[in-house]
Design an enzyme around this catalytic site. Sequence first.
Site, PDB file in Angstrom:
ATOM      1  N   THR A 189       0.859  -1.171   0.000  1.00  0.00           N
ATOM      2  CA  THR A 189       0.000   0.000   0.000  1.00  0.00           C
ATOM      3  C   THR A 189       0.894   1.219   0.000  1.00  0.00           C
ATOM      4  O   THR A 189       1.981   1.177   0.559  1.00  0.00           O
ATOM      5  CB  THR A 189      -0.834   0.024   1.305  1.00  0.00           C
ATOM      6  N   ARG A 217     -12.684  -9.306  -1.912  1.00  0.00           N
ATOM      7  CA  ARG A 217     -11.947  -9.029  -0.685  1.00  0.00           C
ATOM      8  C   ARG A 217     -11.544  -7.562  -0.616  1.00  0.00           C
ATOM      9  O   ARG A 217     -11.083  -6.975  -1.575  1.00  0.00           O
ATOM     10  CB  ARG A 217     -10.705  -9.908  -0.604  1.00  0.00           C
ATOM     11  N   VAL A 218     -11.726  -6.972   0.559  1.00  0.00           N
ATOM     12  CA  VAL A 218     -11.299  -5.606   0.830  1.00  0.00           C
ATOM     13  C   VAL A 218     -10.479  -5.618   2.109  1.00  0.00           C
ATOM     14  O   VAL A 218     -10.886  -6.217   3.103  1.00  0.00           O
ATOM     15  CB  VAL A 218     -12.500  -4.653   0.987  1.00  0.00           C
ATOM     16  N   ASP A 220      -7.645  -3.249   4.761  1.00  0.00           N
ATOM     17  CA  ASP A 220      -7.757  -2.085   5.639  1.00  0.00           C
ATOM     18  C   ASP A 220      -7.595  -0.756   4.912  1.00  0.00           C
ATOM     19  O   ASP A 220      -8.058   0.283   5.408  1.00  0.00           O
ATOM     20  CB  ASP A 220      -6.705  -2.170   6.739  1.00  0.00           C
ATOM     21  N   THR A 240       0.268  -0.482   6.385  1.00  0.00           N
ATOM     22  CA  THR A 240       0.533  -1.313   5.217  1.00  0.00           C
ATOM     23  C   THR A 240       0.698  -2.754   5.689  1.00  0.00           C
ATOM     24  O   THR A 240       0.967  -3.009   6.857  1.00  0.00           O
ATOM     25  CB  THR A 240       1.801  -0.830   4.480  1.00  0.00           C
ATOM     26  N   GLY A 241       0.510  -3.696   4.775  1.00  0.00           N
ATOM     27  CA  GLY A 241       0.656  -5.099   5.148  1.00  0.00           C
ATOM     28  C   GLY A 241      -0.664  -5.844   5.055  1.00  0.00           C
ATOM     29  O   GLY A 241      -1.547  -5.481   4.281  1.00  0.00           O
ATOM     30  N   GLY A 243      -4.091  -6.488   5.720  1.00  0.00           N
ATOM     31  CA  GLY A 243      -5.113  -5.594   6.224  1.00  0.00           C
ATOM     32  C   GLY A 243      -6.055  -6.192   7.243  1.00  0.00           C
ATOM     33  O   GLY A 243      -6.570  -5.480   8.114  1.00  0.00           O
TER      34      GLY A 243
END
Length: 336
Positions: A189, A217-218, A220, A240-241, A243
Amino acid sequence: MNRRKFLRNSSLGSAGLATATVLTSCKNETDKSIDNTKEANKPIVVCTWDFKNASAKAWEVLNGDGNALDAVEQGVRIEEADVSNETVGKGGRPDRDGNVTLDACIMDKDGNCGSVVYLQNIAHPISVARRVMEETPHIILAGKGAEQFAYEQGFKKEDLLTESTRAQYKEWLKTSKYETTINIENHDTIGMLAIDGNGDIAGACTTSGMAYKVAGRVGDSPIIGAGLYVDNEVGGATATGVGEEVIRTVGSFLIVELMRQGKTPQEACEEGVKRIMKKNEGRKDFQIGFLAINKNGETGAYCVHPGFSYRKYDPTGHENVPSNSFYKNTEDHIIS
């Protein structure tokens, strides 16, 4: 009377008198992190990872007396347009059905925010998110609704797959193996935070999400409070990473609230990661990185595994700053 005014007036009428005393008493406890004797480091912009072109663009806006909101939007657009960055915008890796789906959110100094999730065929989701914030009474638009709104706002339809990501997807289909490898290539991100010359803070966050994720899929990144949060009295944070782990702790909001209680950005980021790891004791199969800035322009970052860094551009220069990590040894972040 528009929807926002109605909600505001209704809340004042029904609950304002009952909560006024509580809010007044809390106000005295919310200034611990703000040292008005310090000269603020401004303007300043920071972003996750070593995205030097993005931070340079944001600095160009800030250094030209632009505002923080314009700076973060223009900054992250650089990565959305860079097809060599296969984790953000055009050229992002697709989901397991072969569709590139993008998520983004933006937040200004007044707490206004906008978000788009599962957006297809639009190269700049961050700008669509800003239009949601400025042109609608809503905060989040999703899927086909978000796409249609983008067209109505003048955004052009584009094929977001590139020759490279299309070829990679065809290769992935041979095994269809789904794993959240903890590196920048699989899921990343760009989250950006800026303070302008007036001392106002804004933030933006945009991603194509995990490569070959389940359709729909969503993570963070487009969720206000999880992937991004800004409080103009205190500071801002972004993540980031993986979510899912950030959402579970409402990570960015948590970090801003920790700064409100008096922690430095560094201390707040460390506490945010430690809370995640307490819920995932012994796990080493995911990466999280937090980045924060307070009202004085002080910054901090912390992550689960070594390797995360952030870009900072302020009057002293432009640098890539490595982040300390929960796990210290390089071998700890090699997952078999």
